[in-house]
Design a protein around this motif. Structure first.
Motif, PDB file in Angstrom:
ATOM      1  N   LEU A  92      17.870   9.947  41.972  1.00  0.00           N
ATOM      2  CA  LEU A  92      18.396  11.251  42.491  1.00  0.00           C
ATOM      3  C   LEU A  92      20.100  11.353  42.993  1.00  0.00           C
ATOM      4  O   LEU A  92      20.146  10.161  43.641  1.00  0.00           O
ATOM      5  CB  LEU A  92      17.173  10.992  44.456  1.00  0.00           C
ATOM      6  N   GLU A  93      20.499  12.457  43.202  1.00  0.00           N
ATOM      7  CA  GLU A  93      21.335  12.537  42.607  1.00  0.00           C
ATOM      8  C   GLU A  93      21.734  13.550  44.536  1.00  0.00           C
ATOM      9  O   GLU A  93      23.295  13.234  44.545  1.00  0.00           O
ATOM     10  CB  GLU A  93      22.526  13.220  41.851  1.00  0.00           C
ATOM     11  N   GLU A  94      21.665  14.703  44.451  1.00  0.00           N
ATOM     12  CA  GLU A  94      20.950  15.711  45.582  1.00  0.00           C
ATOM     13  C   GLU A  94      20.090  16.300  45.840  1.00  0.00           C
ATOM     14  O   GLU A  94      18.576  15.690  44.702  1.00  0.00           O
ATOM     15  CB  GLU A  94      21.745  17.136  44.304  1.00  0.00           C
ATOM     16  N   ALA A  95      19.488  16.277  47.139  1.00  0.00           N
ATOM     17  CA  ALA A  95      18.782  16.755  47.916  1.00  0.00           C
ATOM     18  C   ALA A  95      19.512  17.638  48.877  1.00  0.00           C
ATOM     19  O   ALA A  95      19.740  16.272  50.044  1.00  0.00           O
ATOM     20  CB  ALA A  95      17.871  16.509  48.279  1.00  0.00           C
ATOM     21  N   TYR A  96      19.825  19.298  48.835  1.00  0.00           N
ATOM     22  CA  TYR A  96      20.593  19.069  50.553  1.00  0.00           C
ATOM     23  C   TYR A  96      20.317  20.681  50.617  1.00  0.00           C
ATOM     24  O   TYR A  96      19.257  22.157  49.740  1.00  0.00           O
ATOM     25  CB  TYR A  96      21.070  19.502  49.912  1.00  0.00           C
ATOM     26  N   LEU A  97      19.916  20.987  51.903  1.00  0.00           N
ATOM     27  CA  LEU A  97      19.039  22.571  52.355  1.00  0.00           C
ATOM     28  C   LEU A  97      20.698  22.918  53.007  1.00  0.00           C
ATOM     29  O   LEU A  97      21.301  22.500  53.773  1.00  0.00           O
ATOM     30  CB  LEU A  97      18.074  22.106  53.417  1.00  0.00           C
ATOM     31  N   GLY A  98      20.441  25.017  52.813  1.00  0.00           N
ATOM     32  CA  GLY A  98      21.756  24.837  53.839  1.00  0.00           C
ATOM     33  C   GLY A  98      21.819  26.473  54.477  1.00  0.00           C
ATOM     34  O   GLY A  98      20.404  26.962  53.302  1.00  0.00           O
ATOM     35  N   TRP A  99      22.094  26.798  55.028  1.00  0.00           N
ATOM     36  CA  TRP A  99      22.622  28.507  55.102  1.00  0.00           C
ATOM     37  C   TRP A  99      23.830  28.861  54.914  1.00  0.00           C
ATOM     38  O   TRP A  99      24.410  28.675  55.382  1.00  0.00           O
ATOM     39  CB  TRP A  99      21.795  28.558  56.409  1.00  0.00           C
ATOM     40  N   ALA A 100      23.293  30.122  54.896  1.00  0.00           N
ATOM     41  CA  ALA A 100      24.914  31.298  53.839  1.00  0.00           C
ATOM     42  C   ALA A 100      24.787  32.333  54.902  1.00  0.00           C
ATOM     43  O   ALA A 100      23.219  33.219  54.363  1.00  0.00           O
ATOM     44  CB  ALA A 100      25.174  31.527  52.181  1.00  0.00           C
TER      45      ALA A 100
END
Length: 489
Positions: free
Chosen positions: A136-144
């Motif tokens: 796994l390289e990336e695993a992210y959550l966000g709000w803009a």
């Protein structure tokens, strides 16, 4: 060079990539792509999904490794030169959900990589056993914020957490969260770079923007066979005053000029690997771009990049006092054929040749790497930076000539003169290494396919030969040839 068949797990990864590329069959109203973003896009109401695939493959050959000393494999066999191949595939899925003025977003990406042939040409090759790894390289959550804070601009507030990439400025301090080689393979291409356990607040206002962040390096001593950097957690802040188009609020490359400052607090680190990191503070200021453009047209083609940084730690048993800085003026000649750009850089990273004073003065390169400005950023020399040394105990001069024959093709040459900041014990000469790199970068007519080729040569200085202690065997010129193909879908 001989190759063995891909094992089942690598074959499975390539099969998954093929399935990803056949994505239009997944949904009847999937769009074949966007003009602005790569990947296969699918929209259902407020939900946007994007399937991506990045891949790279490189061929490398080094002669007279170690300036004649050679390169030793992990099992002890010595070779005067090495030839090898590296490759990776990185399928990803990104999602965005419209909340009516703002949006939630997230992503996940895997990287599978492999090295074949004789392995990379360090003094002791870490990939001579033809390693491969899938993880796994990336695993992210966000709000803009979107347009919900209209007075501050589109997406002025961006909050994200998880495993993801992050950079500050041109990568002098922070750009690469993971080391390559050993069981990860792909030592030169370096497809990994995400940080772990991140929490990032970006305030993308103009003309001043800021970042507040928590990061952890993606350290794995098992994969790196005990040679990885110290496991480190840090938090910090970055602020920049900048000029440029609206995209410059969130895109470094769009900033025509900037002034910035960064603070880092490394509040926890593995003392058994690097005691001086535990509790270390870092302070830095930087400039970049056409700072003098407002003085008139005569200055519009002149740019100045620079940074000055200090590492301090007053903790018992972990004292640190190190400095690094550089200054790099450059000038572009838009009226000449191929629009040549010439730059000169002097960079200095402190060293330590006195272990009796209880303070470590050697610069810790932290998470520096390739950098945002391409060849010649913070991998200083395709031979020196990858197979000899790094950004510590070195004073470096660079002359870089870059031309643009066409919009799709760039050709350049870089000369380096490296010297010791502090001579190692028993060394009487400052000269470390001289190197020249000639390169070409081509965005091919095939969609998403690019090519980068380098021919390099390096000679060890008298001080380097003294440090190695075998002056009769290390006075040969090291030669390097490499070609790397990259593809993004």
């Amino acid at each position: 060079m001989s190759y063995r068949p891909l094992p089942p797990r690598s074959a499975a990864l390539l099969a998954a990539a093929a399935l990803l590329a056949s994505g239009p069959a997944l949904a009847p109203d999937a769009r074949a792509g966007d003009e602005d973003q790569p990947g296969l896009h699918y929209r259902a109401g407020a939900l946007d999904l994007t399937l991506t695939l990045d891949a790279g493959f490189g061929l490398f050959s080094a002669a007279n490794a170690g300036n004649g000393i050679g390169s030793t494999s992990r099992t002890g066999e010595r070779a005067g030169g090495r030839a090898w191949a590296e490759g990776f595939v990185a399928p990803g899925l990104a999602a965005s959900y419209d909340l009516g003025g703002s949006r939630l977003y997230g992503g996940i990406k895997a990287v599978g990589s492999a090295t074949r042939g004789q392995g990379e040409a360090q003094a002791t090759s870490t990939t001579s056993d033809r390693p491969e790894h899938l993880g796994l390289e990336e695993a992210y959550l966000g709000w803009a914020s979107g347009s919900s804070v209209a007075a501050l601009g589109e997406d002025a507030i961006d909050i994200s957490a998880g495993r993801q990439g992050f950079s500050v400025g041109d990568g002098f301090l922070i750009v690469d969260g993971a080391a390559e080689g050993n069981r990860r393979g792909a030592y030169v291409i370096g497809p990994r770079g995400a940080f772990d356990r991140t929490a990032i607040l970006r305030v993308n206002t103009a003309p001043v923007r800021a970042d507040l962040f928590h990061l952890q390096g993606s350290t794995d001593q098992t994969l790196m066979r005990g040679t990885d950097a110290a496991a480190t957690r840090l938090h910090g802040g970055n602020i920049e005053w900048f000029g440029g188009e609206d995209a410059a609020r969130s895109d470094y490359a769009a900033r025509s000029w900037y002034l910035g400052a960064t603070f880092l607090n490394l509040y926890e680190a593995d003392r058994g690997v690097a005691a001086a990191r535990d509790g270390m503070k870092v302070y830095a200021v930087r400039t970049g771009g056409t700072l003098l453009g407002s003085l008139g047209e005569a200055f519009s083609d002149f740019a100045l990049y620079s940074e000055y940084a200090v590492e301090k730690n007053d903790g018992a048993g972990s004292k640190k006092d190190a400095r690094a800085w550089y200054v790099e003026p450059q000038y572009t000649f838009p009226a000449l054929p191929w629009t040549p750009r010439i730059s000169y850089r002097y960079a200095r990273f402190s060293g330590d040749n006195n272990s009796s004073d209880g303070t470590d003065h050697a610069w810790d390169a932290l998470y520096s790497g390739g950098g945002a400005r391409g060849f010649g950023s913070w991998d200083q020399g395709e031979i020196y930076a990858r197979y000899v040394g790094g950004n510590s105990n070195v004073a470096s001069q660079m002359i870089h000539l870059r031309t643009q024959p066409t919009d799709a093709l760039a050709v350049g040459a870089i000369w380096y003169w490296h010297a010791y900041d502090r001579r190692p014990s028993g060394v009487t000469d400052d000269a470390l290494m001289r190197e020249v790199n000639v390169y070409a970068e081509w965005e091919t007519p095939l969609p998403g396919l690019s090519l980068a080729a380098v021919l390099g040569a390096a000679q060890a200085g008298r001080g380097r030969r003294q440090e190695l202690g075998t002056t009769d065997a290390n006075d040969r010129t090291t030669w390097l040839g490499q070609i790397v193909f990259g593809w993004s879908f």
